[in-house]
Scaffold this motif. Sequence first.
Motif, PDB file in Angstrom:
ATOM      1  N   THR A 125       0.825  -1.210   0.000  1.00 39.64           N
ATOM      2  CA  THR A 125       0.000   0.000   0.000  1.00 39.64           C
ATOM      3  C   THR A 125       0.856   1.255   0.000  1.00 39.64           C
ATOM      4  OG1 THR A 125      -0.090   0.158   2.420  1.00 39.64           O
ATOM      5  CG2 THR A 125      -1.760  -1.209   1.333  1.00 39.64           C
ATOM      6  N   GLY A 126       2.146   1.086   0.357  1.00 42.55           N
ATOM      7  CA  GLY A 126       3.027   2.247   0.493  1.00 42.55           C
ATOM      8  C   GLY A 126       3.077   2.766   1.917  1.00 42.55           C
ATOM      9  N   VAL A 127       2.165   2.268   2.760  1.00 40.62           N
ATOM     10  CA  VAL A 127       2.169   2.636   4.182  1.00 40.62           C
ATOM     11  C   VAL A 127       2.890   1.515   4.933  1.00 40.62           C
ATOM     12  CG1 VAL A 127       0.776   3.228   6.199  1.00 40.62           C
ATOM     13  CG2 VAL A 127      -0.014   3.848   3.895  1.00 40.62           C
ATOM     14  N   ASP A 170       1.608  -5.076   9.041  1.00 39.96           N
ATOM     15  CA  ASP A 170       0.470  -5.704   9.721  1.00 39.96           C
ATOM     16  C   ASP A 170      -0.210  -6.720   8.804  1.00 39.96           C
ATOM     17  OD1 ASP A 170       0.888  -4.236  12.002  1.00 39.96           O
ATOM     18  OD2 ASP A 170      -0.649  -2.742  11.566  1.00 39.96           O
ATOM     19  N   ARG A 171      -0.296  -6.383   7.531  1.00 35.08           N
ATOM     20  CA  ARG A 171      -0.972  -7.273   6.589  1.00 35.08           C
ATOM     21  C   ARG A 171      -0.190  -8.566   6.368  1.00 35.08           C
ATOM     22  NH1 ARG A 171      -2.113  -4.143   1.298  1.00 35.08           N
ATOM     23  NH2 ARG A 171      -3.439  -5.925   0.823  1.00 35.08           N
ATOM     24  N   ILE A 172       1.136  -8.473   6.282  1.00 31.99           N
ATOM     25  CA  ILE A 172       1.898  -9.712   6.076  1.00 31.99           C
ATOM     26  C   ILE A 172       1.914 -10.557   7.345  1.00 31.99           C
ATOM     27  CG2 ILE A 172       4.231  -8.882   6.662  1.00 31.99           C
ATOM     28  CD1 ILE A 172       5.220 -10.594   4.268  1.00 31.99           C
TER      29      ILE A 172
END
Length: 250
Positions: free
Chosen positions: A159-161, A167-169
């Motif tokens: 996302t670039g954030v 957190d997503r990984i």
Amino acid sequence: MINLRSFAGQPLTCTRMCFLVNCLKRLKSSQQWLSRQNADPYVEKAKIHNYRCRSAFKLLEMNEKTNILTPGLTVVDLGSCPGSWTQVAVQKTNADGADPTKPRGKVLSIDKLQTFPIEGATIVNHMDFSTIEAHDKVVELLNGKMVDLVLSDMAPSATGVRELDKDRIIGLCYMAIRFAALVTKVDGNLLFKVWDGKEVPILEMDLERFYKSIKILKPQASRSESSEKFILARGFKGIQRPLQNGRWEN
């Protein structure tokens, strides 16, 4: 030279300015990626050895050090597209029967995207591995076999954030751990990708509840500027399931 006061003959509003800036950033990022790909020796090696992408060499290198892939093993590759890890798993487990003198393994791959056929692998396309439907499908295809090794080279779309991406990984990692716990035989192994961060030590502590040993791997084929590393969890302890008489079994 782009006129920042106007774009396509129209005055630049804040929204248009943000859109233009993001386009320029993406263009620069794409140019950097192309330059890096052209200079990457593993990209050329992948072409020579007929691997679908350079990530094959990460798994080859880690297997050289750990010997987690051997003939006769049953392996599940999560998030397999485009399939380079599946290719390596097929070769190392002899799932294609290329060497008749060695035991023949089984490789099953699953991804939301389309992975084109690989000889020796059973590929499940357009399916989210974290769903009950996917688990039932895998169990059906394994035909009663438990898994020796679960692989995951998955990463979410960036996302670039930075913090959000981490957190997503981590979320993907825990889903892979849960999946592995349901299909892996006792003493089986799990290898998955994570991005370095403060959450990783907590992840390792959670893994220690289910596996006998945890090891961090950073293959040379992983780009030096990348924060990715791989966690190898060995020796699955099994999970306790309650019996009707109140006792527990592994």
